[in-house]
Scaffold this active site. Structure first.
Site, PDB file in Angstrom:
ATOM      1  N   HIS A 173       0.797  -1.160  -0.185  1.00  0.00           N
ATOM      2  CA  HIS A 173       0.029   0.228  -0.022  1.00  0.00           C
ATOM      3  C   HIS A 173       0.742   1.100   0.083  1.00  0.00           C
ATOM      4  CE1 HIS A 173       0.403   1.819   3.722  1.00  0.00           C
ATOM      5  NE2 HIS A 173       0.785   0.479   4.453  1.00  0.00           N
ATOM      6  N   CYS A 174       0.198   2.443  -0.449  1.00  0.00           N
ATOM      7  CA  CYS A 174       0.964   3.635  -0.180  1.00  0.00           C
ATOM      8  C   CYS A 174      -0.044   4.574   0.298  1.00  0.00           C
ATOM      9  CB  CYS A 174       1.292   4.192  -1.659  1.00  0.00           C
ATOM     10  SG  CYS A 174       0.178   4.137  -3.072  1.00  0.00           S
ATOM     11  N   ASN A 175      -0.153   5.765  -0.133  1.00  0.00           N
ATOM     12  CA  ASN A 175      -1.271   6.652   0.759  1.00  0.00           C
ATOM     13  C   ASN A 175      -2.612   6.344   0.257  1.00  0.00           C
ATOM     14  OD1 ASN A 175       1.505   8.002   1.004  1.00  0.00           O
ATOM     15  ND2 ASN A 175       0.300   9.167   2.693  1.00  0.00           N
ATOM     16  N   GLY A 177      -3.157   4.223  -2.830  1.00  0.00           N
ATOM     17  CA  GLY A 177      -3.161   2.720  -3.550  1.00  0.00           C
ATOM     18  C   GLY A 177      -3.410   2.917  -4.851  1.00  0.00           C
TER      19      GLY A 177
END
Length: 230
Positions: A173-175, A177
Protein backbone atom coordinates in the site's frame (compact mmCIF):
# COMPACT_ATOMS: atom_id res chain seq x y z
CA UNK A 1 -25.22 52.25 -28.00
CA UNK A 2 -26.21 50.91 -24.57
CA UNK A 3 -29.86 51.52 -23.78
CA UNK A 4 -29.88 52.35 -20.06
CA UNK A 5 -33.64 52.24 -19.84
CA UNK A 6 -33.71 48.74 -21.33
CA UNK A 7 -30.97 47.56 -18.96
CA UNK A 8 -32.85 49.01 -15.99
CA UNK A 9 -36.01 47.19 -17.05
CA UNK A 10 -34.15 43.87 -17.35
CA UNK A 11 -32.60 44.40 -13.95
CA UNK A 12 -35.99 44.98 -12.36
CA UNK A 13 -37.29 41.77 -13.96
CA UNK A 14 -34.48 39.62 -12.59
CA UNK A 15 -35.59 36.85 -10.26
CA UNK A 16 -34.47 36.70 -6.68
CA UNK A 17 -31.95 33.95 -6.00
CA UNK A 18 -30.55 32.28 -2.93
CA UNK A 19 -26.78 32.09 -2.82
CA UNK A 20 -25.13 29.85 -0.24
CA UNK A 21 -21.50 30.21 0.76
CA UNK A 22 -19.23 28.79 3.46
CA UNK A 23 -16.55 30.74 5.31
CA UNK A 24 -13.23 29.32 6.53
CA UNK A 25 -14.67 28.48 9.95
CA UNK A 26 -17.26 26.16 8.43
CA UNK A 27 -20.22 28.54 8.90
CA UNK A 28 -22.76 28.45 6.07
CA UNK A 29 -24.74 31.54 5.08
CA UNK A 30 -27.46 32.31 2.60
CA UNK A 31 -28.01 35.63 0.85
CA UNK A 32 -31.58 35.75 -0.43
CA UNK A 33 -31.47 38.73 -2.83
CA UNK A 34 -29.18 38.93 -5.82
CA UNK A 35 -29.39 42.72 -5.71
CA UNK A 36 -28.29 42.97 -2.09
CA UNK A 37 -24.73 43.18 -0.92
CA UNK A 38 -23.19 40.32 1.01
CA UNK A 39 -23.31 42.17 4.30
CA UNK A 40 -23.81 40.58 7.72
CA UNK A 41 -27.31 42.06 7.95
CA UNK A 42 -28.36 40.31 4.74
CA UNK A 43 -27.05 36.88 5.76
CA UNK A 44 -29.15 33.99 6.98
CA UNK A 45 -26.98 31.55 8.91
CA UNK A 46 -27.46 27.87 8.07
CA UNK A 47 -26.21 24.76 9.78
CA UNK A 48 -22.47 24.70 10.36
CA UNK A 49 -20.45 22.27 8.24
CA UNK A 50 -17.18 20.55 9.03
CA UNK A 51 -15.23 22.95 6.83
CA UNK A 52 -13.97 20.06 4.70
CA UNK A 53 -15.35 17.30 2.50
CA UNK A 54 -16.31 14.20 4.47
CA UNK A 55 -15.43 10.89 2.82
CA UNK A 56 -18.58 8.78 3.11
CA UNK A 57 -17.01 5.84 1.26
CA UNK A 58 -13.74 4.97 3.00
CA UNK A 59 -11.35 2.94 0.86
CA UNK A 60 -10.44 0.51 3.62
CA UNK A 61 -10.40 -2.89 1.92
CA UNK A 62 -7.43 -4.77 0.51
CA UNK A 63 -7.90 -5.95 -3.08
CA UNK A 64 -6.48 -9.33 -4.07
CA UNK A 65 -4.43 -9.35 -7.26
CA UNK A 66 -6.32 -11.81 -9.42
CA UNK A 67 -3.67 -13.14 -11.78
CA UNK A 68 -4.95 -14.43 -15.11
CA UNK A 69 -2.33 -15.34 -17.70
CA UNK A 70 -3.34 -16.15 -21.29
CA UNK A 71 -2.55 -19.70 -22.34
CA UNK A 72 -0.48 -18.33 -25.21
CA UNK A 73 2.23 -17.02 -22.85
CA UNK A 74 1.83 -19.53 -20.03
CA UNK A 75 5.11 -21.36 -19.51
CA UNK A 76 7.28 -23.04 -16.89
CA UNK A 77 8.46 -19.66 -15.64
CA UNK A 78 5.04 -18.41 -14.61
CA UNK A 79 2.92 -21.52 -14.00
CA UNK A 80 3.14 -21.08 -10.22
CA UNK A 81 1.21 -17.80 -10.23
CA UNK A 82 -1.70 -19.25 -8.26
CA UNK A 83 0.47 -19.29 -5.12
CA UNK A 84 1.11 -15.54 -5.31
CA UNK A 85 -1.13 -14.14 -2.59
CA UNK A 86 -0.77 -10.39 -3.16
CA UNK A 87 -3.04 -7.51 -2.20
CA UNK A 88 -3.11 -3.80 -2.98
CA UNK A 89 -4.82 -1.00 -1.09
CA UNK A 90 -4.71 2.49 0.36
CA UNK A 91 -3.44 3.49 3.79
CA UNK A 92 -6.95 2.89 5.16
CA UNK A 93 -6.73 -0.77 4.17
CA UNK A 94 -3.54 -1.10 6.21
CA UNK A 95 -5.48 -0.08 9.33
CA UNK A 96 -8.42 -2.45 8.80
CA UNK A 97 -7.61 -5.21 11.28
CA UNK A 98 -10.64 -7.38 10.53
CA UNK A 99 -10.03 -7.32 6.78
CA UNK A 100 -6.34 -8.15 7.24
CA UNK A 101 -7.23 -11.11 9.44
CA UNK A 102 -9.93 -12.42 7.12
CA UNK A 103 -7.50 -12.37 4.18
CA UNK A 104 -4.63 -13.92 6.14
CA UNK A 105 -2.39 -10.91 5.45
CA UNK A 106 0.65 -11.32 7.67
CA UNK A 107 3.03 -8.83 6.02
CA UNK A 108 2.68 -5.27 4.77
CA UNK A 109 4.95 -3.38 2.38
CA UNK A 110 4.41 0.32 3.09
CA UNK A 111 5.64 2.47 0.19
CA UNK A 112 3.81 5.64 1.23
CA UNK A 113 5.00 8.75 3.02
CA UNK A 114 4.19 9.57 6.64
CA UNK A 115 2.02 6.50 7.27
CA UNK A 116 2.45 4.83 10.64
CA UNK A 117 2.54 1.05 10.99
CA UNK A 118 -0.29 0.18 13.35
CA UNK A 119 0.05 -3.53 14.11
CA UNK A 120 3.65 -3.70 15.26
CA UNK A 121 5.05 -5.89 18.02
CA UNK A 122 5.23 -2.80 20.25
CA UNK A 123 1.47 -2.25 19.82
CA UNK A 124 0.47 -5.88 20.24
CA UNK A 125 -0.94 -5.31 23.74
CA UNK A 126 -3.59 -2.92 22.45
CA UNK A 127 -4.27 -4.99 19.31
CA UNK A 128 -5.07 -8.28 21.07
CA UNK A 129 -1.73 -9.76 20.07
CA UNK A 130 -2.27 -9.12 16.35
CA UNK A 131 1.15 -8.49 14.77
CA UNK A 132 2.09 -7.64 11.18
CA UNK A 133 5.55 -7.93 9.68
CA UNK A 134 6.34 -4.54 8.11
CA UNK A 135 8.77 -3.14 5.58
CA UNK A 136 8.89 0.59 4.89
CA UNK A 137 10.21 1.88 1.58
CA UNK A 138 9.52 5.60 1.23
CA UNK A 139 8.53 6.51 -2.31
CA UNK A 140 7.36 9.94 -3.45
CA UNK A 141 4.57 10.06 -6.03
CA UNK A 142 6.61 12.35 -8.24
CA UNK A 143 7.21 11.87 -11.97
CA UNK A 144 10.91 12.58 -11.42
CA UNK A 145 11.36 10.11 -8.55
CA UNK A 146 13.61 7.14 -9.36
CA UNK A 147 11.34 4.27 -8.37
CA UNK A 148 13.39 1.62 -10.18
CA UNK A 149 16.10 1.85 -7.54
CA UNK A 150 13.52 0.78 -4.95
CA UNK A 151 12.45 -2.37 -6.80
CA UNK A 152 15.05 -4.78 -5.40
CA UNK A 153 14.28 -4.03 -1.76
CA UNK A 154 10.55 -4.36 -2.38
CA UNK A 155 10.92 -7.60 -4.34
CA UNK A 156 13.14 -9.11 -1.66
CA UNK A 157 10.57 -8.40 1.06
CA UNK A 158 7.73 -9.85 -1.00
CA UNK A 159 9.64 -13.01 -1.89
CA UNK A 160 10.73 -13.52 1.71
CA UNK A 161 7.23 -13.31 3.17
CA UNK A 162 4.74 -14.52 0.61
CA UNK A 163 3.12 -17.93 0.57
CA UNK A 164 4.52 -20.57 2.87
CA UNK A 165 2.58 -23.42 4.44
CA UNK A 166 -0.23 -21.07 5.49
CA UNK A 167 -0.20 -19.23 2.14
CA UNK A 168 0.29 -15.91 3.91
CA UNK A 169 -0.77 -12.79 2.08
CA UNK A 170 1.10 -9.52 1.59
CA UNK A 171 -0.51 -6.10 1.30
CA UNK A 172 1.35 -3.47 -0.69
CA UNK A 173 0.00 0.00 0.00
CA UNK A 174 0.87 3.66 -0.37
CA UNK A 175 -1.26 6.64 0.61
CA UNK A 176 -4.01 6.28 -1.99
CA UNK A 177 -3.29 2.84 -3.46
CA UNK A 178 -3.21 4.27 -6.97
CA UNK A 179 0.29 5.03 -8.25
CA UNK A 180 3.22 3.94 -6.06
CA UNK A 181 1.91 0.61 -4.78
CA UNK A 182 0.55 -0.20 -8.23
CA UNK A 183 3.94 0.46 -9.82
CA UNK A 184 5.70 -1.84 -7.36
CA UNK A 185 3.24 -4.66 -7.95
CA UNK A 186 3.24 -4.20 -11.73
CA UNK A 187 7.03 -4.43 -11.82
CA UNK A 188 7.04 -7.41 -9.45
CA UNK A 189 4.63 -9.40 -11.62
CA UNK A 190 6.61 -8.50 -14.73
CA UNK A 191 9.78 -9.94 -13.25
CA UNK A 192 8.31 -12.83 -11.27
CA UNK A 193 6.01 -14.14 -13.98
CA UNK A 194 7.98 -12.92 -16.99
CA UNK A 195 5.01 -11.11 -18.46
CA UNK A 196 4.93 -7.84 -20.42
CA UNK A 197 4.06 -4.47 -18.93
CA UNK A 198 0.73 -4.32 -20.75
CA UNK A 199 -0.49 -7.58 -19.20
CA UNK A 200 0.79 -6.75 -15.74
CA UNK A 201 -0.96 -3.37 -15.85
CA UNK A 202 -4.15 -5.05 -17.03
CA UNK A 203 -4.00 -7.50 -14.11
CA UNK A 204 -3.64 -4.65 -11.60
CA UNK A 205 -6.47 -2.61 -13.12
CA UNK A 206 -8.82 -5.60 -13.17
CA UNK A 207 -8.14 -6.12 -9.46
CA UNK A 208 -8.30 -2.44 -8.53
CA UNK A 209 -9.59 -0.11 -11.29
CA UNK A 210 -8.14 2.97 -9.57
CA UNK A 211 -4.58 1.80 -10.28
CA UNK A 212 -2.80 4.43 -12.37
CA UNK A 213 0.98 4.88 -12.14
CA UNK A 214 2.02 8.46 -12.84
CA UNK A 215 3.60 9.21 -16.22
CA UNK A 216 7.13 9.18 -14.82
CA UNK A 217 6.61 5.75 -13.28
CA UNK A 218 5.12 4.42 -16.52
CA UNK A 219 8.22 5.55 -18.41
CA UNK A 220 10.40 3.74 -15.89
CA UNK A 221 8.27 0.60 -16.19
CA UNK A 222 8.86 0.69 -19.94
CA UNK A 223 12.60 0.91 -19.30
CA UNK A 224 12.37 -1.94 -16.79
CA UNK A 225 10.53 -4.07 -19.34
CA UNK A 226 13.40 -3.64 -21.81
CA UNK A 227 15.91 -4.57 -19.11
CA UNK A 228 14.06 -7.82 -18.44
CA UNK A 229 14.49 -8.82 -22.10
CA UNK A 230 11.39 -10.97 -22.53
Amino acid sequence: MVNLEELSLKRNNMKRTETTFTDISGKRYQVANINEENSESNRIELNRTSGFVIDTKPDDLSHKIEIIIPQSILNNNNNNYESINLYIGSQDAAFNKLDLQLKNIKSILNVGIGINNLFTKENSDINDGFIINYCNVEIFDDVNFNIIEKFDKCFEFIDSNIGGVENNGILVHCNAGVSRSATILISYLMKKLKIPLSLSLEILKSSRPQCKPNQGFLKQLEIFEKELLF
